[in-house]
Design a protein around this motif. Structure first.
Motif, short mmCIF file in Angstrom:
data_model
loop_
_atom_site.label_atom_id
_atom_site.label_comp_id
_atom_site.label_asym_id
_atom_site.label_seq_id
_atom_site.Cartn_x
_atom_site.Cartn_y
_atom_site.Cartn_z
N GLY A 223 -14.68 -12.50 -20.87
CA GLY A 223 -13.71 -12.52 -19.79
C GLY A 223 -13.49 -11.12 -19.24
N GLU A 224 -12.81 -11.03 -18.10
CA GLU A 224 -12.76 -9.76 -17.38
C GLU A 224 -12.04 -8.65 -18.14
OE1 GLU A 224 -11.78 -7.93 -12.96
OE2 GLU A 224 -11.15 -9.98 -13.45
N GLU A 225 -10.85 -8.89 -18.67
CA GLU A 225 -10.08 -7.82 -19.30
C GLU A 225 -10.80 -7.29 -20.55
OE1 GLU A 225 -5.63 -6.89 -21.16
OE2 GLU A 225 -6.05 -8.83 -20.21
N LYS A 226 -11.16 -8.17 -21.46
CA LYS A 226 -11.86 -7.75 -22.67
C LYS A 226 -13.26 -7.26 -22.35
CE LYS A 226 -9.34 -10.75 -25.88
NZ LYS A 226 -9.45 -11.88 -26.86
N GLY A 227 -13.87 -7.85 -21.34
CA GLY A 227 -15.21 -7.44 -20.95
C GLY A 227 -15.25 -6.03 -20.42
N GLU A 228 -14.29 -5.68 -19.59
CA GLU A 228 -14.23 -4.31 -19.07
C GLU A 228 -13.98 -3.30 -20.20
OE1 GLU A 228 -14.81 -2.69 -16.38
OE2 GLU A 228 -15.32 -4.38 -15.09
N ALA A 229 -13.14 -3.67 -21.15
CA ALA A 229 -12.89 -2.78 -22.30
C ALA A 229 -14.15 -2.60 -23.13
CB ALA A 229 -11.76 -3.36 -23.16
N PHE A 230 -14.88 -3.69 -23.34
CA PHE A 230 -16.15 -3.61 -24.09
C PHE A 230 -17.15 -2.72 -23.36
CE2 PHE A 230 -20.47 -5.12 -24.88
CZ PHE A 230 -20.52 -5.13 -26.27
N LEU A 231 -17.23 -2.89 -22.05
CA LEU A 231 -18.17 -2.10 -21.26
C LEU A 231 -17.85 -0.61 -21.36
CD1 LEU A 231 -20.57 -3.09 -19.57
CD2 LEU A 231 -19.12 -2.90 -17.54
N ARG A 232 -16.58 -0.27 -21.23
CA ARG A 232 -16.19 1.14 -21.31
C ARG A 232 -16.47 1.73 -22.69
NH1 ARG A 232 -11.66 -0.87 -18.48
NH2 ARG A 232 -10.43 -0.88 -20.42
N ALA A 233 -16.24 0.95 -23.72
CA ALA A 233 -16.39 1.45 -25.08
C ALA A 233 -17.84 1.51 -25.54
CB ALA A 233 -15.58 0.57 -26.04
N ARG A 234 -18.64 0.52 -25.15
CA ARG A 234 -19.99 0.38 -25.70
C ARG A 234 -21.10 0.74 -24.73
NH1 ARG A 234 -20.27 -0.48 -31.32
NH2 ARG A 234 -18.49 -1.77 -31.97
N HIS A 235 -20.91 0.45 -23.45
CA HIS A 235 -21.99 0.64 -22.47
C HIS A 235 -21.42 1.19 -21.16
CE1 HIS A 235 -25.06 -1.37 -24.93
NE2 HIS A 235 -24.07 -2.15 -25.31
N PRO A 236 -20.85 2.39 -21.20
CA PRO A 236 -20.22 2.95 -20.00
C PRO A 236 -21.22 3.26 -18.88
CG PRO A 236 -20.36 4.60 -21.74
CD PRO A 236 -20.74 3.29 -22.36
N GLU A 237 -22.50 3.24 -19.19
CA GLU A 237 -23.51 3.50 -18.17
C GLU A 237 -23.66 2.33 -17.20
OE1 GLU A 237 -25.75 1.18 -21.30
OE2 GLU A 237 -24.11 2.63 -21.25
N ALA A 238 -23.18 1.15 -17.59
CA ALA A 238 -23.32 -0.05 -16.76
C ALA A 238 -22.01 -0.34 -16.03
CB ALA A 238 -23.70 -1.25 -17.63
N ARG A 239 -22.11 -1.16 -14.98
CA ARG A 239 -20.91 -1.61 -14.28
C ARG A 239 -21.02 -3.10 -14.00
NH1 ARG A 239 -21.02 -1.79 -8.48
NH2 ARG A 239 -23.01 -1.07 -7.60
N ALA A 240 -19.85 -3.73 -13.81
CA ALA A 240 -19.82 -5.17 -13.64
C ALA A 240 -19.15 -5.56 -12.33
CB ALA A 240 -19.07 -5.82 -14.81
N ILE A 241 -19.63 -6.65 -11.75
CA ILE A 241 -19.01 -7.27 -10.59
C ILE A 241 -18.54 -8.64 -11.04
CG2 ILE A 241 -19.35 -8.16 -8.25
CD1 ILE A 241 -21.58 -6.10 -7.91
N TRP A 242 -17.22 -8.85 -10.98
CA TRP A 242 -16.61 -10.08 -11.49
C TRP A 242 -16.28 -11.04 -10.35
CZ3 TRP A 242 -16.11 -10.40 -16.79
CH2 TRP A 242 -16.22 -9.21 -17.50
#
Length: 244
Positions: A223-242
């Motif tokens: 989901g968006e909230e937890k997903g954005e936190a995961f992205l920042r913590a684990r894969h900050p090189e990527a970005r998401a469009i929700w």
């Protein structure tokens, strides 16, 4: 994985070759007078499908499924090891939410990462120089060369777009959503269909179609909230469009 490509990429001056591979539509596109040579992609996808198919009892994946993770990595073909390793790593990073063994201990399913992996493998066989070239396998895209405009389909209105962006020189993207194939994305901890607050999520990665593929599934499940936190913590090189 569903990213719209053909409608935005198939403009005048683009040469497109299309066929069926790994259970989906594969495309190689070239523009500016280039030729969409699909030989490398065809050979790569066909070879990896034989190795990584969960539906073929003779495949490498099926033969290795009963083994422990370490044994899988020790006995798999050198060309597929990175795919297995990444799938196991994502399982550990997500506490089993992304899980290549979601059907059970003695099973393996790389459906959430193998197509992106195959796109990277095919792209690696093309030289860096030359006319713009794009590889697409079921919505897993990689811009081998040049700049390519693409976008995200509105899941509630197939004729509309919710976002547009460009991929260039090695960038990749993938989209996960339940709107086109139904409830095919599974919670790796329970095997149940995903329950999420988003209709789709597209991940744009600077260099890896494999990681974009795995991340899009992971973020859809989170989901968006937890997903954005995961992205920042684990894969900050990527970005998401929700898309909600």
């Amino acid at each position: 994985m569903f990213v719209v490509t053909a409608a935005l990429c198939a403009f005048a001056g683009t040469d497109v070759r299309e066929w069926i591979a790994m259970g989906t539509v594969a495309r190689v596109s070239a523009k500016d007078g280039g030729v969409a040579d699909c030989t490398a992609a065809r050979e790569t996808f066909a070879r990896l499908e034989k190795l990584l198919s969960a539906h073929d009892k003779r495949s490498e994946l099926s033969r290795l499924a009963p083994l422990a993770d370490d044994a899988v990595l020790a006995r798999c073909a050198p060309e597929t090891r990175a795919c297995y390793a990444a799938a196991f790593r994502f399982r550990d990073e997500t506490d089993g939410l992304f899980n290549p063994r979601w059907r059970g201990t003695n099973t393996l399913d790389l459906g959430a990462i193998a197509k992106g992996f195959a796109v990277d493998a095919a792209a690696a066989r093309h030289p860096a120089a030359g006319k713009p070239l794009l590889i697409d396998l079921g919505g897993n895209l990689k811009a081998v060369r040049g700049v390519w405009k693409t976008g995200v389909r509105d899941p509630r209105n197939p004729g509309a777009w919710v976002a547009a962006f460009a991929l260039s020189n090695g960038m990749a993207c993938a989209t996960s959503g339940a709107y086109a194939r139904g409830e095919h994305i599974r919670d790796g901890r329970t095997g149940a269909a995903a329950r999420t607050d988003v209709a789709s999520v597209t991940v744009i990665h600077p260099s890896s179609a494999m990681l974009a593929d795995a991340l899009s599934t992971t973020l859809f499940l989170l989901g968006e909230e937890k997903g954005e936190a995961f992205l920042r913590a684990r894969h900050p090189e990527a970005r998401a469009i929700w898309v909600k």
